[in-house]
Design a protein around this motif. Sequence first.
Motif, PDB file in Angstrom:
ATOM      1  N   CYS A 284       0.876  -1.180   0.000  1.00  8.36           N
ATOM      2  CA  CYS A 284       0.000   0.000   0.000  1.00  8.36           C
ATOM      3  C   CYS A 284       0.909   1.224   0.000  1.00  8.36           C
ATOM      4  O   CYS A 284       1.490   1.576   1.022  1.00  8.36           O
ATOM      5  CB  CYS A 284      -0.919   0.002   1.219  1.00  8.36           C
ATOM      6  N   SER A 285       1.032   1.870  -1.154  1.00  9.02           N
ATOM      7  CA  SER A 285       2.000   2.961  -1.303  1.00  9.02           C
ATOM      8  C   SER A 285       1.441   4.325  -0.950  1.00  9.02           C
ATOM      9  O   SER A 285       2.184   5.311  -0.898  1.00  9.02           O
ATOM     10  CB  SER A 285       2.532   2.990  -2.735  1.00  9.02           C
ATOM     11  N   GLY A 286       0.134   4.412  -0.685  1.00  9.92           N
ATOM     12  CA  GLY A 286      -0.456   5.700  -0.331  1.00  9.92           C
ATOM     13  C   GLY A 286      -1.895   5.545   0.102  1.00  9.92           C
ATOM     14  O   GLY A 286      -2.485   4.450   0.001  1.00  9.92           O
ATOM     15  N   PRO A 287      -2.493   6.616   0.601  1.00  9.75           N
ATOM     16  CA  PRO A 287      -3.870   6.547   1.108  1.00  9.75           C
ATOM     17  C   PRO A 287      -4.872   5.995   0.094  1.00  9.75           C
ATOM     18  O   PRO A 287      -5.856   5.349   0.479  1.00  9.75           O
ATOM     19  CB  PRO A 287      -4.184   8.010   1.456  1.00  9.75           C
ATOM     20  N   GLU A 288      -4.611   6.232  -1.190  1.00 10.75           N
ATOM     21  CA  GLU A 288      -5.547   5.781  -2.211  1.00 10.75           C
ATOM     22  C   GLU A 288      -5.610   4.250  -2.304  1.00 10.75           C
ATOM     23  O   GLU A 288      -6.569   3.697  -2.859  1.00 10.75           O
ATOM     24  CB  GLU A 288      -5.161   6.359  -3.578  1.00 10.75           C
ATOM     25  N   GLY A 289      -4.610   3.570  -1.761  1.00 11.56           N
ATOM     26  CA  GLY A 289      -4.591   2.113  -1.821  1.00 11.56           C
ATOM     27  C   GLY A 289      -5.069   1.431  -0.557  1.00 11.56           C
ATOM     28  O   GLY A 289      -5.075   0.187  -0.482  1.00 11.56           O
ATOM     29  N   LEU A 290      -5.477   2.196   0.439  1.00  9.61           N
ATOM     30  CA  LEU A 290      -5.845   1.610   1.725  1.00  9.61           C
ATOM     31  C   LEU A 290      -7.050   0.674   1.652  1.00  9.61           C
ATOM     32  O   LEU A 290      -7.047  -0.405   2.238  1.00  9.61           O
ATOM     33  CB  LEU A 290      -6.130   2.718   2.742  1.00  9.61           C
TER      34      LEU A 290
END
Length: 326
Positions: free
Chosen positions: A201-207
Amino acid sequence: MKRREFVGLIGGAVTWPAVVRAQQSKKIPRVGVLWQGANAETHPYFKPLRDGFKAIGYGEGSIIFEDRFFDKNSENLDLLARQLVELKCDVLMGITIPPALALQRATSSIPIVFVYNPNPVGSGLVSSLNRPGGNVTGIAHVTAYLAAKRVELLKDTIPSLSSVAVIWDPSPAFHFATQPELEDTGKAAKQLGLSFGSFECSGPEGLEDAFSKASRFGAAILGASGWHVFVLRRIAELAVAAKLPVIGQADPYPEAGLLMSYGANWTTVARDAAPLVKKILEGEKPENIPVQEPTAFDLVFNLKTAQVLGLQVPPIMLARATRVID
């Protein structure tokens, strides 16, 4: 006018400007701080760092801070680092790994103090913890090396646990933190007879996607990351919605609504950075200042979240806790 009065007057005229010049020549130290985050108001460790400086005598007017912030995208990170170097700061501070590495790329002469780095040697900031070498020293919070302990604590908290997942940040800057963490977690899970999974998960969009995948497991661990702390409420919402017990790295995680955390107290880490800077301002070289490591680790539970998840935290675990959030 009598000669004695005249001499005294001349002496005073000569002495007074000298005193003023001496006062004016006393340099106020300038410290450049490169932060990962949007601004001071939203950064949870901005105030603790300032409080750390006040506690050692650097209050208002006795030190100049040059703060620079970057949020999410790091395209201008190196530009901000160069700006701080051009300001001729006496000491530079990098809060988390990417800012520290950017400052290291920008200068090999101005002293740099890093804060929140789980693997300073692996990330290339220092040669060793005891003898950093170069112009960099700081505080490590040894997150990666606590990975196995977090698996153990999850199993002790949920005796019926049969599987565990790690949600980890694949960002290149965190490679030297996440790789040991994943390896240690996998080994610990195997030793305890738990099936194991890992999800990037590289950023909030992938949570949302990461938690959807992790929800097939009995519990989850949040790996090292520079951005988790800014979206902890969202992380907690997703964890509760997935009925997933999650352990984080420090007390802000259960404060936001996750089940538990284990690690160094991050507020204390921020405050402890100030004395390192003071040593440098007083003449010590970073190469001779050993990297500090926390010696105490906090176990924190959120009992409200436990109740929502339908978990009964064993009394023996509550007795071991540093703090319990009711």
